[in-house]
Scaffold this motif. Structure first.
Motif, PDB file in Angstrom:
ATOM      1  N   ALA A   3      46.125  51.966  39.801  1.00 61.90           N
ATOM      2  CA  ALA A   3      44.663  51.974  39.739  1.00 61.90           C
ATOM      3  C   ALA A   3      44.201  52.783  38.534  1.00 61.90           C
ATOM      4  CB  ALA A   3      44.100  52.571  41.024  1.00 61.90           C
ATOM      5  N   GLY A   4      43.189  52.286  37.845  1.00 63.37           N
ATOM      6  CA  GLY A   4      42.664  52.965  36.676  1.00 63.37           C
ATOM      7  C   GLY A   4      41.647  52.095  35.968  1.00 63.37           C
ATOM      8  N   PHE A   5      41.121  52.598  34.859  1.00 62.12           N
ATOM      9  CA  PHE A   5      40.060  51.915  34.119  1.00 62.12           C
ATOM     10  C   PHE A   5      40.492  50.523  33.661  1.00 62.12           C
ATOM     11  CE2 PHE A   5      38.058  50.874  30.023  1.00 62.12           C
ATOM     12  CZ  PHE A   5      36.732  50.813  30.413  1.00 62.12           C
ATOM     13  N   PHE A   6      41.712  50.411  33.104  1.00 65.67           N
ATOM     14  CA  PHE A   6      42.168  49.133  32.569  1.00 65.67           C
ATOM     15  C   PHE A   6      42.285  48.099  33.689  1.00 65.67           C
ATOM     16  CE2 PHE A   6      45.695  46.358  30.938  1.00 65.67           C
ATOM     17  CZ  PHE A   6      44.949  45.742  29.944  1.00 65.67           C
ATOM     18  N   ARG A   7      42.817  48.502  34.839  1.00 65.13           N
ATOM     19  CA  ARG A   7      42.930  47.565  35.958  1.00 65.13           C
ATOM     20  C   ARG A   7      41.554  47.142  36.462  1.00 65.13           C
ATOM     21  NH1 ARG A   7      45.203  48.920  41.924  1.00 65.13           N
ATOM     22  NH2 ARG A   7      42.972  49.327  42.187  1.00 65.13           N
ATOM     23  N   ASP A   8      40.611  48.088  36.471  1.00 67.95           N
ATOM     24  CA  ASP A   8      39.254  47.765  36.909  1.00 67.95           C
ATOM     25  C   ASP A   8      38.604  46.737  35.991  1.00 67.95           C
ATOM     26  OD1 ASP A   8      39.546  49.540  38.996  1.00 67.95           O
ATOM     27  OD2 ASP A   8      38.484  51.178  37.978  1.00 67.95           O
ATOM     28  N   VAL A   9      38.815  46.881  34.686  1.00 65.93           N
ATOM     29  CA  VAL A   9      38.249  45.933  33.723  1.00 65.93           C
ATOM     30  C   VAL A   9      38.844  44.543  33.933  1.00 65.93           C
ATOM     31  CG1 VAL A   9      38.117  45.315  31.276  1.00 65.93           C
ATOM     32  CG2 VAL A   9      37.698  47.676  31.986  1.00 65.93           C
ATOM     33  N   VAL A  13      36.932  41.037  34.983  1.00 64.01           N
ATOM     34  CA  VAL A  13      37.085  39.763  34.278  1.00 64.01           C
ATOM     35  C   VAL A  13      37.490  38.661  35.255  1.00 64.01           C
ATOM     36  CG1 VAL A  13      38.434  38.517  32.545  1.00 64.01           C
ATOM     37  CG2 VAL A  13      37.627  40.835  32.059  1.00 64.01           C
ATOM     38  N   ALA A  14      38.426  38.984  36.140  1.00 68.08           N
ATOM     39  CA  ALA A  14      38.839  38.019  37.151  1.00 68.08           C
ATOM     40  C   ALA A  14      37.655  37.622  38.027  1.00 68.08           C
ATOM     41  CB  ALA A  14      39.965  38.597  38.009  1.00 68.08           C
ATOM     42  N   GLY A  15      36.778  38.587  38.301  1.00 68.70           N
ATOM     43  CA  GLY A  15      35.595  38.299  39.097  1.00 68.70           C
ATOM     44  C   GLY A  15      34.641  37.354  38.391  1.00 68.70           C
ATOM     45  N   VAL A  16      34.464  37.531  37.085  1.00 70.20           N
ATOM     46  CA  VAL A  16      33.590  36.636  36.318  1.00 70.20           C
ATOM     47  C   VAL A  16      34.124  35.206  36.364  1.00 70.20           C
ATOM     48  CG1 VAL A  16      32.691  36.085  34.032  1.00 70.20           C
ATOM     49  CG2 VAL A  16      32.742  38.461  34.797  1.00 70.20           C
ATOM     50  N   VAL A  17      35.435  35.054  36.131  1.00 70.34           N
ATOM     51  CA  VAL A  17      36.056  33.724  36.172  1.00 70.34           C
ATOM     52  C   VAL A  17      35.931  33.129  37.572  1.00 70.34           C
ATOM     53  CG1 VAL A  17      38.201  32.432  35.876  1.00 70.34           C
ATOM     54  CG2 VAL A  17      37.655  34.310  34.319  1.00 70.34           C
ATOM     55  N   THR A  18      36.145  33.970  38.579  1.00 70.88           N
ATOM     56  CA  THR A  18      35.992  33.528  39.964  1.00 70.88           C
ATOM     57  C   THR A  18      34.572  33.037  40.226  1.00 70.88           C
ATOM     58  OG1 THR A  18      37.676  35.074  40.778  1.00 70.88           O
ATOM     59  CG2 THR A  18      36.080  34.270  42.378  1.00 70.88           C
ATOM     60  N   GLY A  19      33.588  33.787  39.747  1.00 71.83           N
ATOM     61  CA  GLY A  19      32.197  33.402  39.935  1.00 71.83           C
ATOM     62  C   GLY A  19      31.859  32.089  39.258  1.00 71.83           C
ATOM     63  N   ILE A  20      32.385  31.884  38.058  1.00 77.73           N
ATOM     64  CA  ILE A  20      32.143  30.620  37.348  1.00 77.73           C
ATOM     65  C   ILE A  20      32.688  29.455  38.157  1.00 77.73           C
ATOM     66  CG2 ILE A  20      32.780  29.276  35.314  1.00 77.73           C
ATOM     67  CD1 ILE A  20      32.654  31.892  33.712  1.00 77.73           C
ATOM     68  N   MET A  21      33.896  29.611  38.680  1.00 77.11           N
ATOM     69  CA  MET A  21      34.479  28.546  39.486  1.00 77.11           C
ATOM     70  C   MET A  21      33.700  28.333  40.770  1.00 77.11           C
ATOM     71  SD  MET A  21      38.307  28.052  40.965  1.00 77.11           S
ATOM     72  CE  MET A  21      38.648  26.580  41.939  1.00 77.11           C
ATOM     73  N   SER A  22      33.266  29.434  41.374  1.00 74.73           N
ATOM     74  CA  SER A  22      32.494  29.345  42.610  1.00 74.73           C
ATOM     75  C   SER A  22      31.211  28.555  42.406  1.00 74.73           C
ATOM     76  CB  SER A  22      32.174  30.754  43.114  1.00 74.73           C
ATOM     77  OG  SER A  22      31.345  30.717  44.245  1.00 74.73           O
ATOM     78  N   LEU A 202      37.779  45.600  59.764  1.00 75.15           N
ATOM     79  CA  LEU A 202      38.158  46.284  60.997  1.00 75.15           C
ATOM     80  C   LEU A 202      39.671  46.359  61.162  1.00 75.15           C
ATOM     81  CD1 LEU A 202      35.512  44.787  63.466  1.00 75.15           C
ATOM     82  CD2 LEU A 202      35.543  47.090  62.471  1.00 75.15           C
ATOM     83  N   GLU A 203      40.369  45.400  60.559  1.00 69.94           N
ATOM     84  CA  GLU A 203      41.829  45.375  60.614  1.00 69.94           C
ATOM     85  C   GLU A 203      42.442  46.187  59.461  1.00 69.94           C
ATOM     86  OE1 GLU A 203      43.901  43.922  62.738  1.00 69.94           O
ATOM     87  OE2 GLU A 203      42.568  42.706  63.971  1.00 69.94           O
ATOM     88  N   ASN A 204      41.583  46.897  58.675  1.00 75.46           N
ATOM     89  CA  ASN A 204      42.034  47.642  57.486  1.00 75.46           C
ATOM     90  C   ASN A 204      42.767  46.738  56.498  1.00 75.46           C
ATOM     91  OD1 ASN A 204      41.069  50.222  58.396  1.00 75.46           O
ATOM     92  ND2 ASN A 204      42.836  50.342  59.777  1.00 75.46           N
ATOM     93  N   GLY A 205      42.227  45.547  56.332  1.00 72.48           N
ATOM     94  CA  GLY A 205      42.883  44.564  55.473  1.00 72.48           C
ATOM     95  C   GLY A 205      42.176  44.316  54.156  1.00 72.48           C
ATOM     96  N   ILE A 206      41.381  45.287  53.676  1.00 69.27           N
ATOM     97  CA  ILE A 206      40.656  45.128  52.418  1.00 69.27           C
ATOM     98  C   ILE A 206      40.898  46.330  51.511  1.00 69.27           C
ATOM     99  CG2 ILE A 206      38.376  44.952  51.333  1.00 69.27           C
ATOM    100  CD1 ILE A 206      37.389  43.522  53.825  1.00 69.27           C
ATOM    101  N   ASP A 207      41.240  46.066  50.250  1.00 68.52           N
ATOM    102  CA  ASP A 207      41.302  47.111  49.238  1.00 68.52           C
ATOM    103  C   ASP A 207      39.929  47.139  48.569  1.00 68.52           C
ATOM    104  OD1 ASP A 207      41.564  48.426  46.686  1.00 68.52           O
ATOM    105  OD2 ASP A 207      43.737  48.188  46.828  1.00 68.52           O
ATOM    106  N   TRP A 208      39.120  48.139  48.894  1.00 74.29           N
ATOM    107  CA  TRP A 208      37.718  48.126  48.493  1.00 74.29           C
ATOM    108  C   TRP A 208      37.509  48.363  47.005  1.00 74.29           C
ATOM    109  CZ3 TRP A 208      34.186  45.887  51.226  1.00 74.29           C
ATOM    110  CH2 TRP A 208      34.383  45.763  52.606  1.00 74.29           C
ATOM    111  N   ARG A 209      38.427  49.016  46.332  1.00 75.22           N
ATOM    112  CA  ARG A 209      38.271  49.183  44.882  1.00 75.22           C
ATOM    113  C   ARG A 209      38.383  47.825  44.183  1.00 75.22           C
ATOM    114  NH1 ARG A 209      40.493  54.033  41.091  1.00 75.22           N
ATOM    115  NH2 ARG A 209      39.839  53.173  39.072  1.00 75.22           N
ATOM    116  N   PHE A 210      39.387  47.043  44.554  1.00 75.30           N
ATOM    117  CA  PHE A 210      39.494  45.689  44.016  1.00 75.30           C
ATOM    118  C   PHE A 210      38.254  44.875  44.392  1.00 75.30           C
ATOM    119  CE2 PHE A 210      44.260  46.045  43.695  1.00 75.30           C
ATOM    120  CZ  PHE A 210      44.363  45.623  42.376  1.00 75.30           C
TER     121      PHE A 210
END
Length: 260
Positions: A3-9, A13-22, A202-210
């Motif tokens: 985890a860190g700044f580079f991974r967050d960036v 980017v993955a989120g932007v591409v995901t949104g475009i596809m969505s 509720l099942e603790n199945g989410i990584d909230w930073r991602f």
């Protein structure tokens, strides 16, 4: 990757591409976001639930242009969404209990992607347009409920928005034009994501930073995707969607089989 700044960036980017596809194809976008966060270090078990929180914001921002174009079929949503919400809860509860530490679920996802791809590439005309049979309102309502049950269950089980199932079924079973199918599906996947997100949390199945960085990117990308879709012809939109899903399914499936 730690985890860190580079991974967050990269996650953004993955989120932007995901949104475009969505926004373009009316899907939750997990076919992009799930393998992306897996490559960035998220475990297979957490990746299934971590993509869900970004789906609702993407559906809201991506559907705005479709709403203005009056492409959303609200009656279909009225029957599809409630059925899908209930089955999404069941699917999300089952998900962590499936053996294979998430890998088997990913293989199943790849198979579903290929199924959707084949249907899209073939550009199959809706049933009521090919055999002279007109779908009655009652039949359409029933088919919408069945579509919701199937797509919602897979949404919770696999961490998908369900759009990869709904768009082909809206086309094939309900006879919706492709852009109406995409617009209607986008609203439904947002509804499906709510109970799935809660259950996985509720099942603790989410990584909230991602999840937070994905969401930020999706909100930016989804309106761009819907704008692109409205500019394409129906035939082109359907085939582009199919070819993209086919390519992703091959990469997706092989990667998870090797992990097994």
């Amino acid at each position: 990757m730690d985890a860190g700044f580079f991974r967050d960036v990269l996650t953004l980017v993955a989120g932007v591409v995901t949104g475009i596809m969505s926004g373009t194809f009316g899907v939750g976008g997990a076919v992009i976001s799930t393998p992306a966060i897996r490559a960035l270090g998220c475990s297979a078990a957490l990746a299934v639930g971590t993509t869900l929180p970004s789906i609702l914001p993407g559906a809201v921002t991506g559907s705005w242009r479709y709403r203005q174009g009056e492409l959303i079929r609200w009656r279909v949503i009225m029957f599809t969404a409630p059925a899908g919400v209930v089955s999404a809860v069941v699917g999300a509860w089952i998900s962590p209990r499936v053996p294979g530490d998430g890998h088997l679920l990913m293989v199943l996802t790849a198979l579903l992607l290929m199924w959707s791809a084949i249907n899209m590439i073939r550009v199959v005309a809706p049933k009521n347009l090919t055999d002279g049979h007109v779908i009655t309102e009652k039949s359409q309502n029933t088919l919408a409920i069945l579509t919701g049950i199937f797509a919602g269950g897979l949404s919770g089980l696999l961490g998908l928005g369900g759009g990869i199932i709904m768009v082909p079924l809206f086309r094939r079973w309900l006879g919706l034009p492709i852009k109406n199918a995409v617009a209607t599906s986008l609203i439904c996947v947002g509804c499906f994501a709510i109970p799935g997100t809660i259950t996985h949390a509720l099942e603790n199945g989410i990584d909230w930073r991602f999840a937070l960085w994905l969401t930020a990117g999706v909100v930016v990308g989804a309106p761009l995707g819907s704008k692109m879709a409205l500019k394409m012809s129906d035939k082109k939109l359907q085939r582009v969607f199919g070819l993209f899903l086919a390519a992703i399914s091959v990469v997706y499936g092989l990667g998870e089989l090797l992990s097994l």
